[in-house]
Design an enzyme around this catalytic site. Structure first.
Site, PDB file in Angstrom:
ATOM      1  N   GLY A 167       0.868  -1.500   0.337  1.00 30.02           N
ATOM      2  CA  GLY A 167      -0.233   0.051  -0.352  1.00 30.02           C
ATOM      3  C   GLY A 167       0.931   1.249  -0.033  1.00 30.02           C
ATOM      4  O   GLY A 167      -0.029   2.051   0.381  1.00 30.02           O
ATOM      5  N   SER A 168       2.128   1.429  -0.443  1.00 27.41           N
ATOM      6  CA  SER A 168       3.058   2.579  -0.629  1.00 27.41           C
ATOM      7  C   SER A 168       2.501   3.185  -1.628  1.00 27.41           C
ATOM      8  O   SER A 168       2.096   4.706  -1.163  1.00 27.41           O
ATOM      9  CB  SER A 168       4.340   2.346  -0.506  1.00 27.41           C
ATOM     10  OG  SER A 168       4.445   1.524  -2.210  1.00 27.41           O
TER      11      SER A 168
ATOM     12  N   HIS B 177      -0.315   0.092 -13.868  1.00 25.14           N
ATOM     13  CA  HIS B 177       0.909  -1.172 -13.710  1.00 25.14           C
ATOM     14  C   HIS B 177       1.690  -1.104 -14.421  1.00 25.14           C
ATOM     15  O   HIS B 177       2.295  -0.176 -14.656  1.00 25.14           O
ATOM     16  CB  HIS B 177      -0.155  -2.157 -15.012  1.00 25.14           C
ATOM     17  CG  HIS B 177       0.763  -3.458 -15.228  1.00 25.14           C
ATOM     18  ND1 HIS B 177       0.599  -4.655 -14.668  1.00 25.14           N
ATOM     19  CD2 HIS B 177       1.575  -3.347 -16.747  1.00 25.14           C
ATOM     20  CE1 HIS B 177       1.047  -5.368 -15.211  1.00 25.14           C
ATOM     21  NE2 HIS B 177       2.076  -5.101 -15.667  1.00 25.14           N
TER      22      HIS B 177
END
Ligand code: GAR
Length: 190
Positions: free
Chosen positions: A12-13, A104
């Site tokens: 979750g950075s 992505h």
């Protein structure tokens, strides 16, 4: 004010970086982070950021009804997939047409598709001897890593770079660009 939910599966950075970018914004708020894994570190980050979080099972996610109800409860206008690894079901896409964006960690259409996420992508880039990689920010459809591309940015890959080196360069691009690209997309919504 547009309300964004961030979906994440792991560290979750990016979620944290996006939340910090929009802190205090008059246009965008982030009331919710959704994870599909109760062990995901993004849940710790949500706690520290003071953002509500919710965990759904993969089955619940596929079936979509519970997720849709949560989105309604939080009055969500727009969804950001930031390291989210499940395929988004048609029901959810239909409820948010043109309003779900994914990042992505490579230059699609190269190195995308089912099973291509995180470090696997960077390993493939190095294994192919690519001289550049980068990021792709795109709207999603019902296939993995397809849908209209909004933005790409590139970074060089040296012949002696490891997948870890490539990951660092790609993460730097993600942190630099993802929040403001989200902001630009949100501006186009009515
Ligand atoms: C990011 O590099 C993101 O582009 C990638 O997962 C990482 C999550 O990092 N997403 C995919 O591979 C989706 N196919 P984070 O959890 O630290 O933000």
């Amino acid at each position: 004010m547009k309300r964004i939910a961030i979906f994440a599966s792991g560290s979750g950075s990016n979620a944290e970086n996006i939340a910090n970018y929009f802190k205090g914004s008059q246009e965008v708020e982030i009331p919710l982070i959704l994870a599909n894994n109760p062990e995901a570190y993004v849940l710790e980050r949500a706690k520290k950021l003071g953002i509500d979080s919710v965990v759904v099972t993969n089955k619940e996610f596929r079936e979509a009804d519970k997720v849709l109800a949560i989105m309604q409860e939080y009055k969500i206008d727009f969804i950001v997939l930031a390291g989210f690894l499940l395929l988004v079901p048609a029901k959810l896409i239909d409820a948010y047409p043109g309003r779900i964006v994914n990042i992505h960690p490579a230059l699609l259409p190269k190195h995308g598709g089912k099973g291509m996420y995180g470090d696997r992508v960077h390993e493939a880039v190095v294994a192919c001897g690519d001289t550049e990689s980068g990021i792709t920010i795109h709207l999603i459809d019902e296939r993995y890593d397809c849908g209209t591309t909004f933005f790409q940015a590139t970074c060089p890959v040296q012949s002696d770079d490891t997948p870890h080196d490539v990951a660092e360069k790609v993460h730097a691009l993600e942190y630099k660009h993802f929040p403001h690209v989200i902001e630009e997309i949100i501006k186009t919504l009515d």
